[in-house]
Design an enzyme around this catalytic site. Structure first.
Site, PDB file in Angstrom:
ATOM      1  N   GLU A  69       0.862  -1.190   0.000  1.00 50.62           N
ATOM      2  CA  GLU A  69       0.000   0.000   0.000  1.00 50.62           C
ATOM      3  C   GLU A  69       0.889   1.227   0.000  1.00 50.62           C
ATOM      4  O   GLU A  69       1.596   1.471   0.972  1.00 50.62           O
ATOM      5  CB  GLU A  69      -0.901   0.017   1.241  1.00 50.62           C
ATOM      6  CG  GLU A  69      -1.973  -1.031   1.180  1.00 50.62           C
ATOM      7  CD  GLU A  69      -3.153  -0.747   2.108  1.00 50.62           C
ATOM      8  OE1 GLU A  69      -3.348   0.407   2.521  1.00 50.62           O
ATOM      9  OE2 GLU A  69      -3.883  -1.707   2.407  1.00 50.62           O
ATOM     10  N   ASP A 105      -9.976  -0.381  -1.151  1.00 53.85           N
ATOM     11  CA  ASP A 105      -9.275   0.332  -0.090  1.00 53.85           C
ATOM     12  C   ASP A 105     -10.268   1.207   0.641  1.00 53.85           C
ATOM     13  O   ASP A 105     -11.145   1.821   0.029  1.00 53.85           O
ATOM     14  CB  ASP A 105      -8.126   1.178  -0.646  1.00 53.85           C
ATOM     15  CG  ASP A 105      -7.110   1.444   0.459  1.00 53.85           C
ATOM     16  OD1 ASP A 105      -6.443   0.483   0.907  1.00 53.85           O
ATOM     17  OD2 ASP A 105      -7.006   2.597   0.911  1.00 53.85           O
ATOM     18  N   GLY A 139     -12.408  -3.720  12.703  1.00 56.14           N
ATOM     19  CA  GLY A 139     -11.770  -2.413  12.548  1.00 56.14           C
ATOM     20  C   GLY A 139     -12.407  -1.333  13.411  1.00 56.14           C
ATOM     21  O   GLY A 139     -12.559  -1.479  14.627  1.00 56.14           O
ATOM     22  N   ASP A 155     -15.466  -0.374  13.445  1.00 57.34           N
ATOM     23  CA  ASP A 155     -16.918  -0.527  13.640  1.00 57.34           C
ATOM     24  C   ASP A 155     -17.401  -0.166  15.051  1.00 57.34           C
ATOM     25  O   ASP A 155     -18.464   0.456  15.191  1.00 57.34           O
ATOM     26  CB  ASP A 155     -17.369  -1.952  13.281  1.00 57.34           C
ATOM     27  CG  ASP A 155     -17.482  -2.150  11.778  1.00 57.34           C
ATOM     28  OD1 ASP A 155     -17.529  -1.137  11.040  1.00 57.34           O
ATOM     29  OD2 ASP A 155     -17.519  -3.314  11.330  1.00 57.34           O
TER      30      ASP A 155
HETATM   31  P1  ITT Z   1      -6.599  -5.028   2.575  1.00 54.54           P
HETATM   32  O1  ITT Z   1      -5.714  -6.231   2.607  1.00 54.54           O
HETATM   33  O2  ITT Z   1      -7.800  -5.196   1.692  1.00 54.54           O
HETATM   34  O3  ITT Z   1      -5.857  -3.742   2.291  1.00 54.54           O
HETATM   35  P2  ITT Z   1      -7.005  -3.827   5.203  1.00 54.54           P
HETATM   36  O4  ITT Z   1      -7.689  -4.303   6.430  1.00 54.54           O
HETATM   37  O5  ITT Z   1      -5.569  -3.415   5.284  1.00 54.54           O
HETATM   38  O6  ITT Z   1      -7.221  -4.927   4.055  1.00 54.54           O
HETATM   39  P3  ITT Z   1      -7.831  -1.126   4.387  1.00 54.54           P
HETATM   40  O7  ITT Z   1      -6.436  -0.622   4.271  1.00 54.54           O
HETATM   41  O8  ITT Z   1      -8.748  -0.859   3.259  1.00 54.54           O
HETATM   42  O9  ITT Z   1      -7.893  -2.676   4.611  1.00 54.54           O
HETATM   43  O10 ITT Z   1      -8.532  -0.620   5.699  1.00 54.54           O
HETATM   44  C1  ITT Z   1      -8.083   0.492   6.422  1.00 54.54           C
HETATM   45  C2  ITT Z   1      -8.506   0.381   7.866  1.00 54.54           C
HETATM   46  O11 ITT Z   1      -9.898   0.673   7.954  1.00 54.54           O
HETATM   47  C3  ITT Z   1      -8.271  -0.964   8.531  1.00 54.54           C
HETATM   48  O12 ITT Z   1      -7.842  -0.736   9.846  1.00 54.54           O
HETATM   49  C4  ITT Z   1      -9.653  -1.604   8.519  1.00 54.54           C
HETATM   50  O13 ITT Z   1      -9.813  -2.467   9.626  1.00 54.54           O
HETATM   51  C5  ITT Z   1     -10.551  -0.380   8.638  1.00 54.54           C
HETATM   52  N1  ITT Z   1     -11.830  -0.634   7.964  1.00 54.54           N
HETATM   53  C6  ITT Z   1     -12.039  -0.824   6.650  1.00 54.54           C
HETATM   54  N2  ITT Z   1     -13.335  -1.071   6.395  1.00 54.54           N
HETATM   55  C7  ITT Z   1     -13.961  -1.036   7.595  1.00 54.54           C
HETATM   56  C8  ITT Z   1     -15.289  -1.239   8.015  1.00 54.54           C
HETATM   57  O14 ITT Z   1     -16.247  -1.572   7.152  1.00 54.54           O
HETATM   58  N3  ITT Z   1     -15.573  -1.129   9.321  1.00 54.54           N
HETATM   59  C9  ITT Z   1     -14.616  -0.818  10.192  1.00 54.54           C
HETATM   60  N4  ITT Z   1     -13.328  -0.640   9.899  1.00 54.54           N
HETATM   61  C10 ITT Z   1     -12.992  -0.741   8.609  1.00 54.54           C
END
Ligand code: ITT
Length: 198
Positions: free
Chosen positions: A42, A77, A153, A155
């Site tokens: 990323e 993302d 995350g 939530d």
């Molecule tokens: P990838 O492998 O798909 O990148 P990731 O968990 O690293 O998975 P992101 O970078 O897109 O995904 O997510 C950024 C942060 O936002 C990460 O800490 C997630 O847990 C949080 N996040 C993403 N979508 C969320 C949701 O629907 N509810 C709560 N937290 C969320």
């Protein structure tokens, strides 16, 4: 049913995508190569749109020359953008969650009356030489306390406008997806993949 290969390290995202896209005629599966979810780099970027495009390029190059090369490849993302923190953590949401965590965010906002925030997701799909992207936004508020134990995350500290004061972690998966950034972004790309018949 058309198969969509989701390249992500986050199984919660896969479960949500499965719930959102199955009723629309897509079968979502997490992509594993040699038994492992590939680790996508990323980049540090200001915009999650840019990060999603960069992740998609990597995901597509991983499937080229493999049994998956003719299938739809999906990446996504997302980030939490807090109004009073000028959009922080935004593209840094993963890092911030892992370092200061939910309680760190609540401390940063202690005494703050403007609790407005939004979750944003950019879904990007590659299929038949075409790139399709769609952004989904869920407006809401950062709660005062950590509440609820479903979801993942951020939530437990995010209250969508439509959720009657409940955090995303207090909603059922179906309720969350019907109003979530991911729900909107994935429904959007599904329409680009197969335009709805009139
Ligand atoms: P990838 O492998 O798909 O990148 P990731 O968990 O690293 O998975 P992101 O970078 O897109 O995904 O997510 C950024 C942060 O936002 C990460 O800490 C997630 O847990 C949080 N996040 C993403 N979508 C969320 C949701 O629907 N509810 C709560 N937290 C969320």
């Amino acid at each position: 049913m058309m198969r969509v290969l989701f390249v992500t390290g986050n199984q919660n995202k896969v479960a949500e995508a499965y719930g959102i896209l199955s009723p629309l005629g897509f079968y979502v599966e997490q992509l594993f190569i040699d038994g492992k979810a590939p680790d996508l780099v990323e980049p540090q970027a200001e915009e999650i749109e840019e990060i999603a495009k960069y992740k998609l390029e990597q995901a597509v190059s991983l499937t080229m020359g493999t049994e998956f090369e003719n299938e739809a490849v999906l990446v996504e993302d997302s980030g939490l953008f807090i109004d009073s923190l000028s959009g922080f953590p935004g593209p840094y949401s993963s890092f911030v969650k892992e370092t200061i965590g939910l309680s760190g965010i609540l401390s940063l906002m202690s005494g703050e009356t403007d609790r407005g925030a939004e979750f944003k997701a950019v879904a990007a799909v590659y299929f038949k030489d075409k790139i399709m992207t769609c952004t989904g936004i869920c407006r809401g508020f950062v709660s005062e306390n950590i509440s609820g134990d479903s979801g993942f995350g951020y939530d437990p500290i995010f209250i969508p406008e439509e959720a009657n004061g409940r955090t995303c972690a207090q909603l059922s998966p179906e309720e969350k997806s019907s109003i979530s950034h991911r729900g909107f972004a994935l429904k959007g790309v599904s329409e680009l993949l197969i335009p709805p018949s009139k």
